[in-house]
Design an enzyme around this catalytic site. Sequence first.
Site, short mmCIF file in Angstrom:
data_model
loop_
_atom_site.label_atom_id
_atom_site.label_comp_id
_atom_site.label_asym_id
_atom_site.label_seq_id
_atom_site.Cartn_x
_atom_site.Cartn_y
_atom_site.Cartn_z
N HIS A 174 -7.40 0.15 5.84
CA HIS A 174 -7.02 -1.24 6.09
C HIS A 174 -7.16 -1.61 7.56
O HIS A 174 -7.68 -2.68 7.88
CB HIS A 174 -5.59 -1.50 5.61
N SER A 212 0.80 -1.22 0.00
CA SER A 212 0.00 0.00 0.00
C SER A 212 0.83 1.27 0.00
O SER A 212 1.86 1.34 0.67
CB SER A 212 -0.90 0.02 1.24
#
Length: 191
Positions: free
Chosen positions: A158, A76
């Site tokens: 997340h 990410s």
Amino acid sequence: FVHVALLDEIADNMNIITGDVPTTIDENDANCAIFYSISSSQPGLSGVDLGNFLIKQVANDISETLPNIKEYSTLSPIPNFSNWVKSTGINLLQNGSIPGISTQDSRQLITLLKKHDHFINASECNNEIQNIFGKVCGYYLYHEKLRGRMICPVGNFHVRNGAEAWRLNVSGGDSSKHGIKNSYGIMMNYK
């Protein structure tokens, strides 16, 4: 769309996945699913939070069709990290407010950032500077909050959906111009 790479280990940089010579592996030999991008082709879905549903659905589909996949992780970005360093991080470094960073280390990083107008790829720095970048980024991810949540929108997404921050990739990450501009090329794996 959810983009997933099937690999034999958790990727620490985008070149492994999307580089000129991406790592290829037979899906039956892979043991890791790396989620590295999510996007919508429908403008009408802009702002609708389908990411959690899509990721969980894809993970479920992978677990049913490829039982050899044992680890699920993201690779990410850390959007806005460099903007935060410019606006807030520099002051924290100058004041000695980031734990584990000495005055000398702060000066060294500030000098380097100013010399390159904040456009620097952390992975191209020596180990000492990478270590300092890691501490500053760790501080940003774990201590900087907005209404009690992570200020990093990707990290907040997340963690809010049950993932844990697993590995900060200072050496590697995203060496594209966009990656360097947003986060000095640093990326995070969430599991």
